[in-house]
Design a protein around this motif. Sequence first.
Motif, PDB file in Angstrom:
ATOM      1  N   ASN A 145      -7.077  13.063 -13.705  1.00 47.25           N
ATOM      2  CA  ASN A 145      -6.622  13.259 -12.434  1.00 47.25           C
ATOM      3  C   ASN A 145      -7.274  14.580 -12.052  1.00 47.25           C
ATOM      4  O   ASN A 145      -8.060  15.378 -13.001  1.00 47.25           O
ATOM      5  N   GLU A 146      -6.813  15.227 -10.966  1.00 45.79           N
ATOM      6  CA  GLU A 146      -7.503  16.335 -10.230  1.00 45.79           C
ATOM      7  C   GLU A 146      -7.163  17.741 -11.518  1.00 45.79           C
ATOM      8  O   GLU A 146      -8.077  18.498 -11.475  1.00 45.79           O
ATOM      9  N   HIS A 147      -5.656  17.690 -11.798  1.00 42.80           N
ATOM     10  CA  HIS A 147      -5.527  18.836 -12.856  1.00 42.80           C
ATOM     11  C   HIS A 147      -6.444  18.856 -14.115  1.00 42.80           C
ATOM     12  O   HIS A 147      -6.955  19.744 -14.268  1.00 42.80           O
ATOM     13  N   VAL A 148      -6.641  17.480 -14.672  1.00 44.77           N
ATOM     14  CA  VAL A 148      -7.409  17.668 -15.887  1.00 44.77           C
ATOM     15  C   VAL A 148      -9.200  17.863 -15.501  1.00 44.77           C
ATOM     16  O   VAL A 148      -9.529  18.649 -16.368  1.00 44.77           O
ATOM     17  N   VAL A 149      -9.425  17.410 -14.403  1.00 51.45           N
ATOM     18  CA  VAL A 149     -10.800  17.949 -14.031  1.00 51.45           C
ATOM     19  C   VAL A 149     -11.036  19.240 -13.721  1.00 51.45           C
ATOM     20  O   VAL A 149     -12.063  19.813 -14.177  1.00 51.45           O
ATOM     21  N   GLU A 150      -9.850  19.910 -13.174  1.00 52.08           N
ATOM     22  CA  GLU A 150     -10.190  21.573 -13.063  1.00 52.08           C
ATOM     23  C   GLU A 150     -10.122  22.098 -14.474  1.00 52.08           C
ATOM     24  O   GLU A 150     -10.791  23.013 -14.499  1.00 52.08           O
ATOM     25  N   LEU A 151      -9.396  21.618 -15.488  1.00 52.20           N
ATOM     26  CA  LEU A 151      -9.454  22.218 -16.763  1.00 52.20           C
ATOM     27  C   LEU A 151     -10.632  22.000 -17.461  1.00 52.20           C
ATOM     28  O   LEU A 151     -11.161  22.661 -18.061  1.00 52.20           O
ATOM     29  N   ILE A 152     -11.206  20.752 -17.277  1.00 53.01           N
ATOM     30  CA  ILE A 152     -12.714  20.398 -17.782  1.00 53.01           C
ATOM     31  C   ILE A 152     -13.654  21.689 -17.064  1.00 53.01           C
ATOM     32  O   ILE A 152     -14.745  21.958 -17.970  1.00 53.01           O
ATOM     33  N   ILE A 153     -13.761  21.757 -15.986  1.00 49.28           N
ATOM     34  CA  ILE A 153     -14.559  22.648 -15.141  1.00 49.28           C
ATOM     35  C   ILE A 153     -14.339  24.047 -15.656  1.00 49.28           C
ATOM     36  O   ILE A 153     -15.435  24.817 -15.704  1.00 49.28           O
ATOM     37  N   LEU A 154     -12.894  24.610 -15.798  1.00 44.73           N
ATOM     38  CA  LEU A 154     -12.757  25.852 -16.460  1.00 44.73           C
ATOM     39  C   LEU A 154     -13.525  25.916 -17.764  1.00 44.73           C
ATOM     40  O   LEU A 154     -13.908  27.007 -18.185  1.00 44.73           O
ATOM     41  N   SER A 155     -13.139  25.094 -18.695  1.00 44.15           N
ATOM     42  CA  SER A 155     -13.601  24.802 -19.883  1.00 44.15           C
ATOM     43  C   SER A 155     -15.059  25.172 -20.112  1.00 44.15           C
ATOM     44  O   SER A 155     -15.835  25.623 -21.088  1.00 44.15           O
ATOM     45  N   SER A 156     -15.949  24.705 -19.077  1.00 46.81           N
ATOM     46  CA  SER A 156     -17.314  24.431 -19.333  1.00 46.81           C
ATOM     47  C   SER A 156     -17.944  25.831 -18.608  1.00 46.81           C
ATOM     48  O   SER A 156     -19.206  25.968 -18.579  1.00 46.81           O
TER      49      SER A 156
END
Length: 232
Positions: A75-86
Amino acid sequence: EIERLISIDELDTGSGVNQIGTLQWAGDTRWSSHFRSVSSLLRLYDPTCTVLSKIVDLYIATIDSQLQELNIRFNEHVVELIILSSALNPKDGYRSFDCDKINLVEKFYPLDFTDQEKILFKCQLQHYQFDVINHPDMQNLCTIAGLCRKLVETGKSEIYYLIDRFLRLVLALPVCTATTERAFSVMKIIKTRLRSKMEDNFLTNCLVVYIEQAIAKKISVDKIIDDFYDMK
């Protein structure tokens, strides 16, 4: 289709003639197999089109189902976390580095940084962008783990201690998915070629027993037998 062609005298009838056929697979070394492949396609052209049409409809429905599942899991929350981690990934000359994306740390790690540290974190990012990214000793890195080690070796982990803390938090993310990764690994062991038609419920039960072997070893076989006996 064969029955229709026979009815309009397009095919001859006789013993051993017009049996159910399939498309011929073209071989890599024999040219005659290509001829048989084309011939079988011409003979079964209409049925092939019908089957392909049904397969396209099934394919679209399957893709829609998978997309729905992906939207649920990512979801949007998880995608943001992936973007943050990369965003701090040093691969390809820090191409993915983006201060605005990294500032999402306030959203995902509010308890790991004080309000004052959050302000200081932004200042460290600005200096980090011009210092570390262009530093000759910090080039040719391809992983966040490698970046973290290099920061320690060069002593920059003490200068950019908040960024170093953030990197360590990001490196801890894969631990959160360890159970899922183990499940996929176990699936290759449980669902063998001989068990290819195993249904989901039975597969899930087998996976649980295999993954939680420490717990499963404590279960008494005699107790299981007694339970089945009581179930008649």
